[in-house]
Motif scaffolding. Structure first.
Motif, PDB file in Angstrom:
ATOM      1  N   TYR A  60     -11.426  -4.781   7.224  1.00 55.39           N
ATOM      2  CA  TYR A  60      -9.999  -5.134   7.202  1.00 55.39           C
ATOM      3  C   TYR A  60      -9.133  -3.962   7.668  1.00 55.39           C
ATOM      4  N   LEU A  98      -1.136 -15.671  -5.565  1.00 59.73           N
ATOM      5  CA  LEU A  98      -2.232 -14.877  -4.999  1.00 59.73           C
ATOM      6  C   LEU A  98      -3.563 -15.618  -5.133  1.00 59.73           C
ATOM      7  N   VAL A 132      -1.870  -3.264  -6.273  1.00 60.51           N
ATOM      8  CA  VAL A 132      -2.851  -4.142  -6.904  1.00 60.51           C
ATOM      9  C   VAL A 132      -4.094  -3.334  -7.273  1.00 60.51           C
ATOM     10  N   ASP A 137     -13.709  -9.609  -0.946  1.00 58.84           N
ATOM     11  CA  ASP A 137     -13.417  -9.988   0.437  1.00 58.84           C
ATOM     12  C   ASP A 137     -12.178 -10.885   0.505  1.00 58.84           C
ATOM     13  N   LYS A 175      -3.721 -18.049  -2.372  1.00 60.43           N
ATOM     14  CA  LYS A 175      -4.077 -17.447  -1.075  1.00 60.43           C
ATOM     15  C   LYS A 175      -5.581 -17.186  -1.006  1.00 60.43           C
ATOM     16  N   LYS A 187      -1.460   0.092  -1.186  1.00 63.21           N
ATOM     17  CA  LYS A 187      -1.276  -1.323  -1.497  1.00 63.21           C
ATOM     18  C   LYS A 187      -2.259  -1.748  -2.577  1.00 63.21           C
ATOM     19  N   LEU A 246      -9.047  -8.860  -0.192  1.00 65.35           N
ATOM     20  CA  LEU A 246      -8.673  -8.073   0.991  1.00 65.35           C
ATOM     21  C   LEU A 246      -8.015  -8.972   2.033  1.00 65.35           C
ATOM     22  N   LYS A 247      -8.596 -10.136   2.247  1.00 63.78           N
ATOM     23  CA  LYS A 247      -8.046 -11.073   3.234  1.00 63.78           C
ATOM     24  C   LYS A 247      -6.622 -11.468   2.860  1.00 63.78           C
ATOM     25  N   ALA A 248      -6.386 -11.634   1.564  1.00 65.89           N
ATOM     26  CA  ALA A 248      -5.066 -12.088   1.104  1.00 65.89           C
ATOM     27  C   ALA A 248      -4.012 -10.991   1.190  1.00 65.89           C
ATOM     28  N   LEU A 249      -4.436  -9.725   1.113  1.00 64.64           N
ATOM     29  CA  LEU A 249      -3.439  -8.657   0.920  1.00 64.64           C
ATOM     30  C   LEU A 249      -3.396  -7.584   1.998  1.00 64.64           C
ATOM     31  N   ILE A 250      -4.491  -7.338   2.682  1.00 61.51           N
ATOM     32  CA  ILE A 250      -4.558  -6.097   3.472  1.00 61.51           C
ATOM     33  C   ILE A 250      -4.217  -6.310   4.949  1.00 61.51           C
ATOM     34  N   ASN A 251      -3.216  -5.574   5.403  1.00 66.01           N
ATOM     35  CA  ASN A 251      -2.942  -5.445   6.828  1.00 66.01           C
ATOM     36  C   ASN A 251      -3.619  -4.175   7.341  1.00 66.01           C
TER      37      ASN A 251
END
Lengths: 394, 394
Positions: free
Chosen positions: A139, A257, A202, A109, A260, A168, A112-117
Motif C-alpha cells: 500500500y 470503517l 488508528v 489488509d 469500508k 495515520k 490498509l485498503k480502507a485507510l492508507i494512501n
C-alpha cells in the motif's frame, strides 16, 4: 508481442515475496530441526474434533453451508467472537463490530485498503512481523520504526515520532510479540490508546498470540482503553484452533470503517467459506477453547523452557528474551557476530532459524535471531539448541 | 478526538458497496419471488456429498488439513484444475500455471493488484458484472465500455478503442455473460487473443458459467488461442459445486505474473483454507463433476425455458436474450419504459429483479433488466413472470 515484467503495477514492482521463504522451505526436510517457522504444534491440532464439528455444521446449516453468504460473516460467529474478545481481552465490541476474516492478515489488509494512501506514515515496532511489513509496503505506506525496550515500545519516544511524522496508523503486536516475544506493559497500553485519541491516528492492534500465556497475568488489550474509537483489534484462531481454517477477526469500533472493510472484502473474495466459519462458531459455542488452550499452553510452556535452558550452549554475552507466552524467543548475539553467517553453518548441521535482520524495516541488527519452539519435541529442542550453539560459535 | 470519515483512503472514498444490496435483501423474504440474485439453486448443492468429502479430506491430510499451507494451494488441486480447464476449455496450462483462490473474484482482485496503476485503462463489456466494476474502481482504473451485439463485443469497435486508449487490460465474460447471458462468437475469441498480442494488453477472461450449457456446442476459451501469454483465465467452482466453499482459480501463463499474484495473496490472506481446497480436489479426482453438471444443467434448462415462455406476459416490443446456458436472461423493454419504476411496482406484488442500468459503467439504459431463474421453482417462475409483466405494464 509477449507479456513482460514492465506491465507490473508500481505497488508490486519492488515486492518480491517473503525473504525468509527459502528458509521456510527447510521445514519440509524431516532431518532438519527447524526453529524457523511460526506454526502451531501438530499436537495442538484436532482433526477428529474438526471432523465432528463439520458434520454438525452441515446438520445446522444444510444447503446454506454451501450457498453464498453475507460478507459480514455468520451472525453466530460474530456474536461468539464478540463475547470471546470482550470477556478475555476487554475489547470494546458487540457482534456488530466484528468482521470475521481469513486470518488476522486479511483484517490488516482490509484496514490498509480502507485507510492508507501512498506515502501515509505507519508507526511500527522495530523489529516487527514480516508479513505486515510486506502488506504495508504494497500500500506504499511509509514505515517509521518505534524504539522498544523489554516492556515494548517506549512511550516518550513514540510521542516524539507522532509529533514529527503525523502518522495515520500505528501497527503493533502488544502481546508475546512476533518476533521478540515481548509484551507491552499495562500503563503503556493505556498511554497508547490515549495518544491515538489525542493526535488522531488508528491503532491496528494485532493480538493473535494473546491467549497462549504460560506465566504471569493476562493484560487488558489496548482496545479496552479506547474511549474514542481509534483502535481496531485484530485476532485470529490460527494459533488457538488451527491456521488451516483461516479464521480470524477484526473488531472495528467505527461502523463506517467496518463498512469500508466489508466493501473491501466483498471486492476481494466476496465472503469467507461458510464451513470454516461454522467450525469456529461451534468451537466457541461449545466452550471448547478454554480447555484446549490449557492443554496446549502446558505443552508450549515446556517447549519454551527447554529452549530457554538451551541458551547455556550459546556464546557468552548472548542476551535473549524470556517471554511469558507466544511462540517465539528472540536472541541478541554478542556485538560483531553475524546471524546470517551462523545460519549457513547451522543448516549444514541440520538446524534452522530466522536471522533477526529481516524483521527490521530498516535492516541492520545482524547479530539478532528469532527462534520458534512450538514445532519441535523437547528432545529435538535440546539437541537443536546444542547444535545451534556450536554453529554460532563457528 | 474521534475517528471520522476523512481518514478513509482515496481509493475507498467513493466506493459505497453493491448498489443492488438493498434488492438482494429482498431475497430473504420467502413470499418474494426473486429473480434478482445469481445464486445456484439449493437443489444443485450437495451437503451429504460434501460431508463425505470433508471426512475423506481429513483422512487424507490429517493434521496437515489444519496446518498452515502454501499460498500456491494444494498440489493435487492445482493439477486437478489444470486437467479440468485444459480438457474442457482448451486453457493452455499445467498445474504450475494454476493459482487456486477464493472464487474468481479473488483471482481478478489479485490480477488488478499485480497490474493496475491508478488511471490505467481497462476495456469492459457494457453491460458487465457489477462486482468487477467495483473491484476495478477500487484500483482506480479508468473503465472504457466496449459495444456489444448478440455475439458479444464487436471486434472492429474494440480495435478502435484499443488504438485510442492503449488499455492495460480487458475484462470479459465470454460465456453466458453476466448480466446478458450472451456468448462471444468463436471467431471473435480468436480475434481478441490475437489483438491482445498485437497491441500488448492482458485479457482477464472470467468464465465461471461456461459448463452450465443447456443447448449448442461448447466453444474453446479465448485462452486456447493465446500464443504469447496475454490471457489470464479465471474459473470458479461456485456455480458448479458450491459458492459457500469459495474455491476458484486463475490460470496464469506467465510465471512472473503468477508469482506477483501469489505475493498479493500471501499479503492478503496467506492461503486459502485447506479443507475447502481438499473438498474440490477430491470432487475433481473422483470424477463427480460431469455427472453433477448433467443433472443440474437439465434442471436449469427447464427453469430458463419457463422464464423465456413467461416473456409472453411482457409488453409488446420487449426484446430479450435467449441464452444457451448460464443463470441470466436479459431484457430490453420498449423505449421510454423505466425498469427502476417497474421494480417498485413489482416489489409491491412480491417479485424482484435487478434494473439493468446498474450493470453499465456509464449508467443509462433505463429500460433494461436482468432476470435470474436458478433460484425459483418452475411454478414460481411462471407466476413471477406473470406478476412482473403486469407490474411493468403498470
Amino acid at each position: 508481442m509477449r507479456f513482460s515484467e514492465e506491465y507490473y503495477a508500481d505497488q508490486m514492482k519492488g515486492i518480491n515475496g517473503s525473504v525468509i521463504r527459502d528458509i521456510f522451505k527447510l521445514l519440509g526436510d524431516p532431518g532438519m530441526i527447524s526453529f524457523a517457522g511460526g506454526n502451531p504444534s501438530n499436537n495442538a491440532l484436532e482433526p477428529e474434533v474438526v471432523r465432528c464439528l463439520v458434520c454438525e455444521a452441515i446438520d445446522r446449516y444444510g444447503t446454506n453451508a454451501l450457498q453464498y453468504g453475507g460478507t459480514e460473516g455468520l451472525p453466530g460467529l460474530r456474536k461468539g467472537i464478540a463475547d470471546y474478545l470482550s470477556s478475555t481481552a476487554g475489547v470494546r465490541c458487540t457482534a456488530d463490530n466484528i468482521l470475521p476474516v481469513q486470518g488476522s492478515s486479511q483484517a490488516f489488509d482490509l484496514l490498509l485498503k480502507a485507510l492508507i494512501n501512498p506515502g501515509d506514515v505507519i508507526l511500527v515496532e522495530s523489529p516487527t512481523f514480516l508479513g505486515a511489513i510486506q502488506a504495508m509496503r504494497i500500500y506504499k505506506a511509509q514505515l517509521v520504526a518505534m524504539p522498544m525496550d523489554e516492556g515494548g515500545v517506549i512511550i516518550e519516544e513514540v510521542e516524539k515520532l507522532v509529533q514529527k511524522h503525523h502518522p495515520k496508523m500505528m501497527y503493533i503486536i502488544p502481546t508475546f510479540q512476533n518476533p521478540t516475544g515481548r509484551t507491552l506493559l499495562l500503563e503503556r497500553r493505556k498511554a497508547l490508546a490515549e495518544m491515538a485519541a489525542k493526535y488522531g491516528f488508528v491503532i491496528a492492534e494485532d493480538d493473535p498470540y494473546r491467549d497462549l500465556r504460560y506465566t504471569g497475568e493476562a493484560l487488558p488489550s489496548i482496545s479496552s482503553f479506547d474511549e474514542e474509537g481509534w483502535v481496531v483489534y485484530m485476532s485470529s484462531f490460527s494459533k488457538y484452533i488451527a491456521p488451516g481454517l483461516r479464521v480470524g477477526a477484526a473488531a472495528v469500533p467505527h461502523a463506517g470503517l467496518l463498512r469500508k472493510m466489508v466493501i473491501g472484502k466483498q471486492s476481494s473474495d466476496v465472503h469467507s467459506p461458510i464451513l470454516t466459519q461454522a467450525i469456529v462458531e461451534l468451537y466457541l459455542e461449545k466452550g471448547l477453547l478454554p480447555g484446549h488452550l490449557d492443554r496446549i499452553c502446558g505443552e508450549y510452556r515446556a517447549q519454551m523452557e527447554a529452549m530457554l535452558e538451551g541458551f547455556a550452549c550459546f556464546p557468552e554475552g548472548t542476551k535473549h528474551t524470556v517471554p511469558q507466552g507466544g511462540l517465539f524467543v528472540w536472541a541478541e548475539l554478542p556485538e560483531g557476530m553475524n546471524a546470517t553467517d551462523a545460519l549457513n553453518r547451522a543448516v549444514a548441521q541440520n538446524v534452522a532459524f530466522v536471522p533477526g535482520t529481516h524483521f527490521y524495516p530498516e535492516g541492520g541488527h545482524e547479530n539478532t535471531l528469532r527462534l520458534n519452539f512450538s514445532m519441535q519435541t523437547l528432545e529435538r529442542i535440546r539437541e537443536g539448541m546444542e547444535r545451534l550453539g556450536r554453529a554460532i560459535k563457528g
